[in-house]
Write a protein that holds these residues in place. Structure first.
Motif, mmCIF file in Angstrom:
data_model
loop_
_atom_site.group_PDB
_atom_site.id
_atom_site.type_symbol
_atom_site.label_atom_id
_atom_site.label_comp_id
_atom_site.label_asym_id
_atom_site.label_seq_id
_atom_site.Cartn_x
_atom_site.Cartn_y
_atom_site.Cartn_z
ATOM 1 N N PHE A 246 0.848 -1.195 0.000
ATOM 2 C CA PHE A 246 0.000 0.000 0.000
ATOM 3 C C PHE A 246 0.880 1.239 0.000
ATOM 4 N N THR A 247 0.323 2.328 -0.503
ATOM 5 C CA THR A 247 1.012 3.617 -0.494
ATOM 6 C C THR A 247 0.078 4.674 0.070
ATOM 7 N N LEU A 248 0.646 5.725 0.621
ATOM 8 C CA LEU A 248 -0.129 6.848 1.142
ATOM 9 C C LEU A 248 0.240 8.107 0.379
ATOM 10 N N ALA A 249 -0.749 8.704 -0.267
ATOM 11 C CA ALA A 249 -0.496 9.936 -1.019
ATOM 12 C C ALA A 249 -0.334 11.125 -0.089
ATOM 13 N N ASN A 250 -0.942 11.043 1.079
ATOM 14 C CA ASN A 250 -0.927 12.171 2.012
ATOM 15 C C ASN A 250 0.276 12.046 2.953
ATOM 16 N N SER A 251 1.278 12.881 2.746
ATOM 17 C CA SER A 251 2.513 12.795 3.519
ATOM 18 C C SER A 251 2.356 13.322 4.944
ATOM 19 N N SER A 252 1.210 13.905 5.266
ATOM 20 C CA SER A 252 0.998 14.439 6.614
ATOM 21 C C SER A 252 0.484 13.368 7.577
ATOM 22 N N ILE A 253 0.314 12.171 7.087
ATOM 23 C CA ILE A 253 -0.134 11.069 7.932
ATOM 24 C C ILE A 253 0.951 9.998 7.984
ATOM 25 N N PHE A 254 1.314 9.578 9.185
ATOM 26 C CA PHE A 254 2.164 8.407 9.365
ATOM 27 C C PHE A 254 1.245 7.236 9.703
ATOM 28 N N TYR A 269 -1.979 5.116 13.360
ATOM 29 C CA TYR A 269 -1.644 6.315 12.599
ATOM 30 C C TYR A 269 -1.365 7.489 13.526
ATOM 31 N N ARG A 270 -0.656 8.451 12.977
ATOM 32 C CA ARG A 270 -0.359 9.692 13.693
ATOM 33 C C ARG A 270 -0.383 10.830 12.693
#
Length: 823
Positions: A246-254, A269-270
Motif C-alpha cells: 500500500f502507499t499513502l499519497a498524504n505525507s501528513s499522515i504516518f 496512525y499519527r
C-alpha cells in the motif's frame, strides 16, 4: 588585557563547535569506517525514522531496531538481532570487509548479519525516510533491504508476498511478548490460491482471514471501503509472485500496521505535528474474528447470544458440545439433497433450491470461475457436489464443495451467500387443516380484489393529488408524471418524464425486505436502503416514510428534477408507487456522502487538495447546470455536505432534491411561508424572510467551500471562546491577514497555497450578507479557474454570535488576489 582573555575563551569554544558540526551532526549512512556505537543513532534525512539501540519495557536486553523519529519506543517497526540480544551497552553497527551489514557486541562477536552472498567491499548502508534500511555497493546496486525482511510491522511500499512456484514467503512475524522481540507464534502473509486473501497464522494454523480480494478491498473486512487505504494493492507479477502493498499519497499522515504478540493486526496512525499515535482498526475485535470459531457449516454473529449458529439446513454435530459453548465440532446437514438421494437410491423428488444469506464473510476454500451471476447459479446447481455459491461482480463466481468454514454475519459489507438446501428445507411444513382454512380465506379475498381491480382498470390505475395538481400513472412497466396545473390541465400535452417503474416485491427482495442492516441513512423523506437487483446492479432505494412530514410534493420534486441527467447530479433510475408506498431508486454511491470523509480525522487523509478541488468544481458544475443549463431552472435550497454523494472515484454528485423549487424562465426569486433546509447553510434572507433565489444556493456553496478547505463544520464546532461558527472564524482570520490558519493541515502544502487562498477568498464572497453582493455560480466557477484574474474583496458575512462581532470592521477590505498566469 580583557581582549586577550576574551579571545582565549572564545577560541576553544569555536574549535569545539566546529568539532561538533563535523562529528555531532546526525548521519543517515553507515560504512566500514563510519559506524554507530550504543547509544548513538542513525537518523533518516527528513528525521522520520531512526536506527539505533533500544531496550524493550521490562527487559534489560539491547536490540538494534528502526523506529519512527518520536520519543516513544512503542513505534519500533523493525528489529535486527531479534533472537540474539545484546546484554550490555557495548554494541556497534558497522559494515564488514566483505560488504555485509553487521551488529557486533563488545567482544567483536557477530550477533546479526545481513548475510548476503553478493555483497561488495566498501558498501554503505543508508536509512531512508520511508523506514527502509538498504545496503548498496559503489555502483549503486542494492544488495539488501530491510523492507524485504520485515519483522512485525507493515509500512507503506513494503511488500508481503508468496511465490506460487517455490512456496517462498515474505511474512510479518510477531514478537513473543511486548518485552521480547524474538520471533513469536504468529505470522501474517498473503495466500494467493484461487482468490488472494490475507491470513494470520498461529504456527501453521489459520487464526484470522481477510476474505477474498475484489480488486479494491478484502470483502471479509466489513469496515473496508474502496478508499480504505489510498493505493492499497494486491499484485500478481506474472512470474509466480503475488504480493500485497500500500502507499499513502498524504505525507501528513504516518500510518502502518503491526502484528501484535497476541496475533492481532493493528492499524496505527499519527497526524503530522502530533506525537500521539491512535488505533484506527484491529483485525480481532470480537470472538467471531477468530478463524473457524463456529466450526464447519457454522456461522458466527457477534450480535447474537450465543454467537454461533448452524447455517440454514444444518444442525450441530454434537449437541452436548454446542450446549457447553464448544462450537468447533461444527454442523452437519439435516436433510439430504435431492441429487444425493437420486444418486444413492434412484428416488426422485422435488428439486433443491438456494437460500440467500446477505452481508456475509464468505467461507474459506472457495473455488473460483468467471461466469456471470445467472451462470454461476446454474453451474452450481448442475454440480451435485456444489453446496453453496456467491457471486461478487468484481471477483466472479465463488463456489464451495467441501466444508464451509469461517463464515461470519456482518451488519454491513460482505457478500451474498446462496446455500443449497433440500426442497423441504426451503418450504415450511404446514398443518393441512390450516392450509384449507387459509385457502378459503384467500379465495374470498382474491375474488374481492379481482372485482376491485377490474373496476379500477377502467380508471387507468391513476393516483391523483388534486391539491397539488399532479397525476401519477403506474400503468405497465413505465412511470409517467404529469402536472395538471400546466397548460389548462391537458395531461397529454404536459407529460414531464417517463422512466422505469419497479414493483415493490422486486425492491423488497433487492434490499432483503428493507432490512435495517441494509440501511444507508435516514433523512426527512425517509430511510435509504442499499439493494442489489437480479442482474447484480447495486442501487439505493429511498422509501417515503408514512410518518414523514414530506409527502407527494417532495416525491414529485425528486422524480422530475433527478431525471435531469448530469455527471454531477445523482442519477434517478426509477420509482415505485404501490398503495401508500412511494419509493425512488437511485444509482448506488459506494463512498456515501462528503461529510463522512471531510469531518472524520482519519478518512480526511484521503481527500488531498487535488481531490478536494475536484469536488468543489464538481459541486459548482452541478449547480451551474441546475441554475442555467438545464431545461428546468432549479433552486436546490438544501445544499450541504451530507447531500453531496461520492462515487467510487470520489467524484461529487448533488443529491436530495425534495426541498428544491423550479423557477419559471423570467423568475429570479420567490417567497415561502415554509422555510426548510439546514441551519448553518441557509442564507440570511431565506432563514429570516423566506426569500430564496440562485443566490441562496450560492451562499450554501460558499459555506461548503469553506468547510472543504478547513475540514471543519460551520456549526457545532467551537473554535475558541470567541468564534462559534466557521464563517465568523474565517472572516476574523481574513481581517487579521492570517487566512493560512484556516487551512486544513492535511492539505497545507506550499505549492497549493495560492489556489487554496483563492478558494477561501471566493468562499467569503459567496457568504456575503447581501444576496446582491454574492456572485452567480457561473462567476464563481470562473473565479476558481482563474479565468477572472481580479477577485474583488469580500464584505462581512452574516454574524449572529454577538453585537460586538456584528460591528467588527475589517481593515483588509481592499485586499484582492490576482493571478497572472492561467492555472
Amino acid at each position: 588585557m580583557e581582549i586577550i582573555i576574551l579571545t582565549s575563551v572564545i577560541t576553544p569554544l569555536l574549535l569545539l563547535s566546529g568539532f561538533c558540526f563535523g562529528f555531532c551532526t546526525p548521519i543517515d549512512t553507515i560504512t566500514s569506517t563510519q559506524f554507530i556505537k550504543d547509544p548513538e543513532t542513525l537518523v533518516s534525512n527528513g528525521s522520520a525514522f531512526k536506527l539505533g539501540f533500544f531496550t524493550p519495557a521490562d527487559s534489560t536486553n539491547r536490540y538494534v531496531g528502526i523506529w519512527y523519529g518520536t520519543p516513544s519506543l512503542s513505534t519500533v517497526i523493525w528489529v535486527a538481532n531479534r533472537d540474539k540480544p545484546l546484554t550490555d551497552f557495548s554494541g556497534i553497527v558497522t559494515i564488514s570487509e566483505d560488504g555485509n551489514l553487521l551488529v557486533m557486541n563488545g567482544q567483536k562477536v557477530i550477533v546479526w548479519s545481513s548475510n548476503v552472498s553478493n555483497a561488495a567491499p566498501n558498501s554503505i548502508a543508508q536509512l531512508l525516510d520511508s523506514g527502509n534500511l538498504f545496503l548498496r555497493d559503489n555502483s549503486g546496486r542494492i544488495t539488501w533491504e530491510s523492507i524485504q525482511h520485515p519483522s512485525h510491522s507493515f509500512l507503506p511500499k513494503m511488500k508481503i508476498s508468496t511465490n506460487t512456484h517455490t512456496g517462498e514467503k515474505v511474512v510479518l512475524t510477531s514478537w513473543k511478548s511486548p518485552s521480547d522481540p524474538s520471533i513469536g507464534s504468529f505470522s501474517a502473509g498473503i495466500n494467493p490460491l484461487n482468490i488472494p486473501q490475507v491470513f494470520v497464522w498461529n504456527g501453521s494454523h489459520p487464526y484470522w482471514r481477510s476474505g477474498p480480494w475484489n480488486g479494491q478491498i478484502f470483502i471479509g473486512v466489513s469496515e473496508m471501503n474502496s478508499v480504505f487505504l489510498n493505493g492499497f494493492q494486491v499484485v500478481d507479477d506474472k512470474e509466480g509472485t503475488v504480493y500485497e502493498t500500500f502507499t499513502l499519497a498524504n505525507s501528513s499522515i504516518f500510518l502502518y500496521y503491526v502484528l501484535t504478540p497476541e496475533g492481532t493486526v493493528v492499524k496505527t496512525y499519527r497526524e503530522f505535528g502530533k506525537e500521539k499515535w491512535q488505533v484506527a482498526w484491529k483485525s480481532n475485535k470480537v470472538e467471531c474474528d477468530v478463524y473457524g470459531t463456529c466450526g464447519a457449516f457454522g456461522i458466527c454473529n457477534s450480535g447474537n447470544s450465543p454467537i454461533c449458529n448452524c447455517l440454514k439446513g444444518y444442525k450441530p454435530n454434537y449437541m452436548e458440545e454446542w450446549s457447553r459453548g464448544n462450537w468447533t465440532s461444527g454442523c452437519v446437514r439435516k436433510t439430504a439433497l435431492q441429487c444425493e438421494r437420486t444418486n444413492s437410491s434412484g428416488q426422485q423428488g422435488k428439486i433443491d433450491g438456494f437460500f440467500r444469506l446477505t452481508s456475509v464473510k464468505v467461507p474459506d476454500f472457495a473455488d473460483w470461475s468467471l461466469p456471470l451471476e445467472d451462470e454461476c447459479r446454474k453451474q452450481c446447481f448442475k454440480n451435485c457436489s456444489c453446496i453453496a455459491y456467491s457471486y461478487y461482480s468484481s471477483i466472479g463466481c465463488m463456489s464451495w464443495s467441501g466444508n464451509m468454514i469461517d463464515s461470519q454475519k456482518f451488519t454491513q459489507g460482505g457478500a451474498d451467500l446462496y446455500i443449497r438446501l433440500a426442497y423441504s428445507e426451503l418450504v415450511e411444513k404446514r398443518d393441512m387443516k390450516a392450509i384449507i382454512s387459509v385457502t378459503i380465506v384467500i379465495g374470498t379475498i382474491a375474488f374481492g380484489i379481482f372485482t376491485y381491480f377490474s373496476w379500477r382498470w377502467r380508471g387507468k390505475q391513476t393516483v391523483k393529488d388534486k391539491s397539488k395538481g399532479i397525476l401519477l400513472s403506474d400503468r405497465g412497466d413505465v412511470c409517467r408524471i404529469y402536472n395538471m396545473n400546466m397548460h389548462g390541465g391537458n395531461a397529454n400535452q404536459v407529460k414531464l418524464e417517463e422512466f422505469s417503474l419497479l414493483n415493490l416485491e422486486k425492491l423488497a427482495t433487492a434490499t432483503n425486505n428493507f432490512h435495517e442492516a441494509n440501511m444507508l441513512g435516514q433523512g426527512g423523506f425517509g430511510p435509504v436502503y442499499r439493494g442489489k437487483l437480479p442482474g447484480g446492479q447495486e442501487i439505493a432505494v429511498k422509501r417515503l416514510s408514512r410518518a414523514s412530514a414530506q409527502g407527494l410534493e417532495e416525491f414529485m420534486n425528486e422524480v422530475v428534477i433527478c431525471k435531469i441527467q448530469h455527471r454531477n447530479l445523482v442519477r434517478l433510475l426509477g420509482c415505485c408507487i404501490e398503495g401508500d408506498e412511494k419509493l425512488l431508486i437511485y444509482e448506488y454511491m459506494p463512498n456515501k456522502s462528503l461529510d463522512t470523509f471531510l469531518f472524520d480525522p482519519l478518512k480526511r487523509e484521503f481527500l488531498d487538495w487535488r481531490k478536494r478541488f475536484s469536488i468543489i468544481e464538481g459541486i459548482g458544475r452541478g449547480l451551474l447546470y441546475l441554475h442555467r443549463d438545464s431545461r428546468l431552472r432549479i433552486i436546490h435550497r438544501d445544499l450541504k455536505a451530507s447531500n453531496i454523494l461520492l462515487d467510487e472515484d470520489l467524484n461529487a454528485k448533488i443529491s436530495d432534491f425534495g426541498m428544491a423549487r423550479i423557477f419559471g424562465s423570467n423568475q429570479d426569486q420567490a417567497n415561502t411561508m415554509r422555510v426548510v433546509g439546514t441551519y448553518g447553510y441557509m442564507s440570511p434572507e431565506y432563514a429570516m424572510e423566506g426569500r430564496f433565489s440562485e443566490k441562496s444556493d450560492v451562499f450554501s456553496f460558499g459555506v461548503l467551500l469553506l468547510e472543504i478547505v478547513s475540514g471543519r463544520k460551520n456549526t457545532g464546532h467551537q473554535y475558541d471562546e470567541q468564534y462559534l461558527s466557521l464563517l465568523v472564524y474565517a472572516w476574523t482570520l481574513w481581517c487579521e491577514h492570517n487566512i493560512k490558519e484556516l487551512i486544513d493541515e492535511t492539505i497545507a502544502e506550499a505549492c497549493f497555497q495560492e489556489e487554496i487562498s483563492r478558494c477561501i477568498h471566493v468562499g467569503l464572497l459567496c457568504v456575503q450578507e447581501s444576496a446582491k453582493d454574492r456572485p452567480s455560480i457561473s462567476t464563481v466557477l470562473s473565479m476558481l479557474s482563474s479565468e477572472i484574474a481580479h477577485v474583488p474583496p469580500p464584505k462581512q458575512p452574516p454574524f449572529s454570535e454577538s453585537n460586538q462581532l456584528r460591528q467588527k470592521k475589517c481593515s483588509s477590505s481592499q485586499v484582492t488576489i490576482t493571478v497572472i498566469q492561467g492555472r
